[in-house]
Design a protein around this motif. Structure first.
Motif, mmCIF file in Angstrom:
data_model
loop_
_atom_site.group_PDB
_atom_site.id
_atom_site.type_symbol
_atom_site.label_atom_id
_atom_site.label_comp_id
_atom_site.label_asym_id
_atom_site.label_seq_id
_atom_site.Cartn_x
_atom_site.Cartn_y
_atom_site.Cartn_z
ATOM 1 N N UNK A 51 0.815 -1.219 0.000
ATOM 2 C CA UNK A 51 0.000 0.000 0.000
ATOM 3 C C UNK A 51 0.848 1.268 0.000
ATOM 4 N N UNK A 52 1.870 1.317 0.828
ATOM 5 C CA UNK A 52 2.693 2.522 0.982
ATOM 6 C C UNK A 52 3.977 2.322 0.186
ATOM 7 N N UNK A 53 4.010 2.810 -1.048
ATOM 8 C CA UNK A 53 5.043 2.396 -2.005
ATOM 9 C C UNK A 53 5.604 3.565 -2.795
ATOM 10 N N UNK A 54 6.910 3.465 -3.079
ATOM 11 C CA UNK A 54 7.574 4.373 -4.026
ATOM 12 C C UNK A 54 8.290 3.532 -5.061
ATOM 13 N N UNK A 55 8.000 3.780 -6.351
ATOM 14 C CA UNK A 55 8.735 3.115 -7.432
ATOM 15 C C UNK A 55 9.522 4.164 -8.210
ATOM 16 N N UNK A 56 10.622 3.737 -8.787
ATOM 17 C CA UNK A 56 11.522 4.652 -9.496
ATOM 18 C C UNK A 56 12.247 3.893 -10.596
ATOM 19 N N UNK A 57 12.607 4.616 -11.641
ATOM 20 C CA UNK A 57 13.513 4.082 -12.649
ATOM 21 C C UNK A 57 14.158 5.269 -13.358
ATOM 22 N N UNK A 58 15.357 5.055 -13.876
ATOM 23 C CA UNK A 58 16.051 6.132 -14.593
ATOM 24 C C UNK A 58 15.604 6.219 -16.047
ATOM 25 N N UNK A 59 14.878 5.185 -16.513
ATOM 26 C CA UNK A 59 14.412 5.161 -17.898
ATOM 27 C C UNK A 59 13.199 6.083 -18.034
ATOM 28 N N UNK A 60 13.397 7.233 -18.677
ATOM 29 C CA UNK A 60 12.349 8.251 -18.769
ATOM 30 C C UNK A 60 11.120 7.746 -19.523
ATOM 31 N N UNK A 61 11.346 6.989 -20.592
ATOM 32 C CA UNK A 61 10.214 6.492 -21.388
ATOM 33 C C UNK A 61 9.387 5.490 -20.590
ATOM 34 N N UNK A 62 10.050 4.663 -19.805
ATOM 35 C CA UNK A 62 9.345 3.693 -18.977
ATOM 36 C C UNK A 62 8.498 4.404 -17.926
ATOM 37 N N UNK A 63 9.082 5.362 -17.219
ATOM 38 C CA UNK A 63 8.347 6.068 -16.170
ATOM 39 C C UNK A 63 7.231 6.919 -16.765
ATOM 40 N N UNK A 64 7.457 7.492 -17.942
ATOM 41 C CA UNK A 64 6.373 8.195 -18.625
ATOM 42 C C UNK A 64 5.189 7.253 -18.852
#
Length: 277
Positions: A51-64
């Protein structure tokens, strides 16, 4: 809430689907916030659905793409459906036409819903679902001769619903963990150290070199000192054992099948699951 259909909507090099049973039985029973600084295709986060989550990636297209699915799932589905329906008789020619569109939008920094749709289409129609770019950051993976549909609509709608309540970041893995505190759980699935150190693969034009792995190991130590629970996966190599060995961390060796390898004899190997609790 129930997001039962939420699951990865792209195939990703190094994805954790086959390792999930091994990962799940080592997950801490209780934790506060969940962090995944290298989310990739999201196999782990969509399996756990914390429930309480942070996701991240350096790939701009993926995060978009994550953000567009989160904010406008129906518009995203319409764009993907249009790409699927308009496929030419010559699927290969159509794929390269769309790949060029995708690369042009990347060059123009057009991180919009059309780019997200193109991103998913080419992921489903490129060889082995690889995301690989050249030195200019342009996607260069060939066609896989598939004419299948690009998405499952139920998956996308459930993914969107789940993403409403979590934090989506785009950037460096260290920045993603800046607020992690005692009792939080961080799952690291960085680009793997290659078995042959002369052949680092770049999934983004920034790449992930040996110095990046050393910086990740320092962050792992720092988070451990903060009281965070950390888990990390990688190839079972001398460098990994050098970076994480002798510090009291548990290092479990597991056998895996390597799906992205042209030589069938090299498709079985060893990975490590490293955890500090």
């Amino acid at each position: 809430m129930n997001y039962s259909n939420a699951s990865p909507f792209v195939k990703w090099a190094g994805g954790k689907r086959q390792l999930l049973p091994q990962i799940k039985k080592r997950i801490p029973e209780k934790y506060n916030k969940y962090y995944e600084p290298f989310v990739g295709g999201g196999a782990v986060v969509f399996e756990l659905k914390p429930a309480n989550t942070l996701i991240n990636d350096i790939n701009k297209a993926l995060i978009n793409t994550y953000r567009q699915i989160c904010n406008a799932p129906k518009d995203f589905l319409e764009e993907v459906d249009k790409l699927d329906r308009e496929m030419w008789e010559d699927g290969k020619e159509y794929y390269y036409f769309l790949r060029e569109q995708y690369n042009n939008k990347m060059l123009n920094l057009e991180y919009d819903i059309k780019l997200a749709a193109l991103f998913v289409f080419i992921n489903k129609h490129c060889f082995n679902g690889l995301y690989r770019v050249n030195s200019k950051g342009l996607f260069n993976v060939p066609y896989n001769n598939s004419r299948r549909m690009s998405v499952d609509k139920k998956v996308i709608m459930d993914v969107s619903q789940y993403l409403q309540n979590i934090t989506i970041m785009e950037g460096d893995f260290e920045a993603a963990c800046i607020d992690a505190e005692k009792g939080d759980f961080i799952f690291f699935d960085s680009p793997y150290i290659p078995l042959n150190l002369t052949s680092f693969e770049s999934y983004t034009k920034e790449g992930f070199d040996i110095e990046s792995h050393k910086r990740l190991a320092r962050l792992y130590d720092e988070l451990t000192n903060r009281g965070c629970m950390c888990m990390l996966t990688n190839h079972n190599t001398d460098l990994v054992n050098e970076l994480y060995g002798g510090k009291g961390y548990k290092i479990d060796v597991v056998s895996v099948k390597r799906m992205i390898n042209s030589d069938a004899s090299n498709r079985v190997g060893e990975e490590v699951i490293i955890y500090n609790y």
